[in-house]
Design an enzyme around this catalytic site. Structure first.
Site, short mmCIF file in Angstrom:
data_model
loop_
_atom_site.label_atom_id
_atom_site.label_comp_id
_atom_site.label_asym_id
_atom_site.label_seq_id
_atom_site.Cartn_x
_atom_site.Cartn_y
_atom_site.Cartn_z
N GLY A 11 1.31 2.38 -1.49
CA GLY A 11 2.61 3.01 -1.07
C GLY A 11 2.74 4.47 -1.86
O GLY A 11 3.48 5.38 -1.27
N PHE A 12 2.60 5.14 -2.60
CA PHE A 12 2.64 5.82 -3.87
C PHE A 12 2.01 5.85 -4.83
O PHE A 12 0.86 5.07 -4.98
CB PHE A 12 4.17 5.87 -4.79
CG PHE A 12 5.36 5.59 -4.39
CD1 PHE A 12 5.65 6.22 -3.88
CD2 PHE A 12 5.65 4.28 -3.57
CE1 PHE A 12 7.31 6.81 -3.09
CE2 PHE A 12 6.56 4.18 -3.06
CZ PHE A 12 7.78 5.51 -2.92
N ALA A 13 1.20 7.61 -4.77
CA ALA A 13 0.19 7.63 -6.01
C ALA A 13 0.54 7.02 -7.13
O ALA A 13 1.77 7.61 -7.88
CB ALA A 13 -0.02 9.12 -5.69
N GLY A 14 -0.43 7.32 -8.48
CA GLY A 14 -0.42 7.34 -9.84
C GLY A 14 -0.18 5.51 -10.81
O GLY A 14 0.31 5.46 -11.21
N HIS A 69 -9.38 11.14 2.86
CA HIS A 69 -8.51 10.12 3.24
C HIS A 69 -7.04 10.99 3.84
O HIS A 69 -6.76 11.35 2.77
CB HIS A 69 -8.55 9.32 1.96
CG HIS A 69 -7.80 8.31 2.47
ND1 HIS A 69 -8.36 6.92 2.57
CD2 HIS A 69 -6.80 7.72 1.90
CE1 HIS A 69 -7.75 6.68 2.48
NE2 HIS A 69 -6.84 6.25 2.37
N ASP A 111 -3.36 9.28 4.86
CA ASP A 111 -2.47 8.61 4.95
C ASP A 111 -1.59 8.68 5.57
O ASP A 111 -0.67 10.04 5.60
CB ASP A 111 -1.95 8.27 2.81
CG ASP A 111 -2.57 7.55 1.98
OD1 ASP A 111 -3.76 6.72 2.58
OD2 ASP A 111 -3.12 7.99 1.34
N HIS A 170 -5.35 6.84 8.08
CA HIS A 170 -5.49 5.44 6.75
C HIS A 170 -3.59 4.93 7.41
O HIS A 170 -2.69 5.30 6.54
CB HIS A 170 -5.66 5.44 5.57
CG HIS A 170 -5.29 4.38 4.77
ND1 HIS A 170 -4.90 4.27 3.38
CD2 HIS A 170 -4.76 2.87 5.63
CE1 HIS A 170 -4.56 3.02 3.01
NE2 HIS A 170 -4.15 2.09 4.41
N MET A 219 -7.03 -2.41 -1.56
CA MET A 219 -5.83 -1.67 -1.54
C MET A 219 -6.07 -2.57 -3.95
O MET A 219 -6.19 -3.19 -4.27
CB MET A 219 -4.85 -1.61 -1.35
CG MET A 219 -4.76 -1.35 -0.07
SD MET A 219 -4.73 0.02 0.20
CE MET A 219 -4.08 0.91 -0.90
N ASP A 246 -8.98 2.22 -2.60
CA ASP A 246 -8.13 2.70 -3.12
C ASP A 246 -6.97 2.85 -3.31
O ASP A 246 -6.53 1.63 -3.39
CB ASP A 246 -7.34 2.79 -1.32
CG ASP A 246 -6.73 3.75 -0.78
OD1 ASP A 246 -6.51 4.88 -1.74
OD2 ASP A 246 -6.22 3.84 0.13
N SER A 248 -7.56 11.74 -1.19
CA SER A 248 -7.11 11.26 -0.32
C SER A 248 -5.83 12.53 -0.34
O SER A 248 -5.34 13.65 -1.29
CB SER A 248 -5.64 10.62 -1.23
OG SER A 248 -4.27 10.02 -0.89
N MET A 282 2.54 7.32 7.43
CA MET A 282 3.55 6.12 6.02
C MET A 282 4.59 6.52 7.24
O MET A 282 5.15 7.24 7.25
CB MET A 282 3.59 6.63 4.79
CG MET A 282 2.11 6.21 3.69
SD MET A 282 2.67 6.92 2.11
CE MET A 282 1.05 6.23 1.49
N MET A 304 -0.73 3.40 6.93
CA MET A 304 0.53 2.50 6.22
C MET A 304 2.13 2.65 7.04
O MET A 304 2.67 2.86 6.60
CB MET A 304 1.10 2.84 4.76
CG MET A 304 -1.06 2.61 4.28
SD MET A 304 -0.87 3.14 2.91
CE MET A 304 -2.12 3.21 1.56
N SER A 353 -6.28 4.47 -8.21
CA SER A 353 -6.78 3.79 -9.23
C SER A 353 -8.00 4.32 -9.33
O SER A 353 -8.85 3.46 -10.56
CB SER A 353 -6.17 3.60 -10.12
OG SER A 353 -5.77 3.00 -11.70
N GLY A 356 -7.89 9.44 -5.63
CA GLY A 356 -6.03 10.13 -6.50
C GLY A 356 -6.09 11.09 -7.60
O GLY A 356 -6.97 12.19 -7.34
N SER A 357 -4.87 11.33 -7.66
CA SER A 357 -4.51 12.00 -8.47
C SER A 357 -5.40 12.22 -9.77
O SER A 357 -5.58 12.73 -10.84
CB SER A 357 -2.50 12.18 -8.45
OG SER A 357 -2.89 10.73 -9.40
N SER A 358 -5.18 10.94 -10.16
CA SER A 358 -6.12 10.38 -11.74
C SER A 358 -7.30 10.72 -11.43
O SER A 358 -8.20 10.99 -12.61
CB SER A 358 -5.66 9.33 -12.40
OG SER A 358 -6.21 7.86 -11.29
#
Length: 221
Positions: free
Chosen positions: A142-145, A32, A34, A65, A137, A175, A8, A36, A67, A177, A197-199
């Site tokens: 809407g938000f990472a993490g 990917h 996003d 994607h 999902m 999509d 992402s 929005m 959104m 975590s 993503g981030s994690s």
């Protein structure tokens, strides 16, 4: 089974854009992006213009994607920008789902449908045979993490059974975590594509090549 990875890009370090795009182009299966609108989700991230800017530097498919509340407004501009997939939310298209799916396919693009955690599979049952990828999902969008929502695993298992029983061709994507704590349960449920993503990737190391190797180690257990 060969698993596929879709980083992402909203989670990447944009200061290191050239370096990180180069790494991902050599390792990822999709990119990917996003998009929005600040209405469907309370955030604004990337855009079709971003796809246009990176397209000439990559040779792997880009998944837009959407959104957004009115995804039909974005189809042609995403196609012109260089997207290969357009993934739209069932929550936004069911008034004109067949028309929008046919528009995407008319441009030679692949169709993805995303389902929020609380949206049932029944919302897409009448056109599930027309879909190339279903994105579940695994967090509220809407938000990472955000924390993983384990209740979605039943939905993924149901999608896998539907696919096997009816010989559908859609990919099942998770999509949100996707990381060392969730890779195995998602694989067991039937996921084939993992949005990183981030994690799951970008926070594992400042060196994205090294972060990728850590991610693969985590994925394989």
């Amino acid at each position: 089974m060969k698993y596929l990875f879709s980083p992402s890009l909203m989670c990447m370090n944009l200061i290191k854009l050239n370096e990180q795009i180069s790494v991902l182009n050599s390792k990822a299966d999709f990119l990917h992006v996003d998009i929005m609108d600040g209405h469907f989700v309370k955030n604004i991230t990337l855009s079709p213009f971003f796809i246009e800017q990176i397209k000439s530097y990559v040779n792997i498919p880009i998944d837009a994607h959407l959104m957004v509340e009115n995804p039909g407004d974005y189809i042609e501009i995403c196609e012109k920008s260089g997207a290969s997939f357009i993934t739209i939310h069932a929550e936004t298209i069911n008034r004109e789902a067949f028309r929008i799916i046919d528009r995407i396919k008319s441009h030679g693009l692949m169709v993805g449908i995303a389902l929020n955690p609380a949206t049932p599979i029944s919302e897409i049952k009448h056109y599930i045979n027309k879909i190339d990828k279903i994105t579940i999902m695994t967090v509220d969008p809407g938000f990472a993490g955000q924390p993983f929502i384990p209740e979605v695993l039943e939905k993924i298992r149901d999608l896998k059974r539907l696919k096997d029983d009816n010989n559908y061709n859609y990919l099942i994507e998770a999509d949100g975590s996707c990381n060392k704590n969730t890779f195995q349960v998602l694989k067991d449920a039937g996921c084939k594509v993992f949005v990183l993503g981030s994690s799951g990737l970008f926070n594992l190391s400042d060196d994205l090549g090294k972060a990728w190797e850590i991610m693969i180690g985590n994925f394989n257990g």
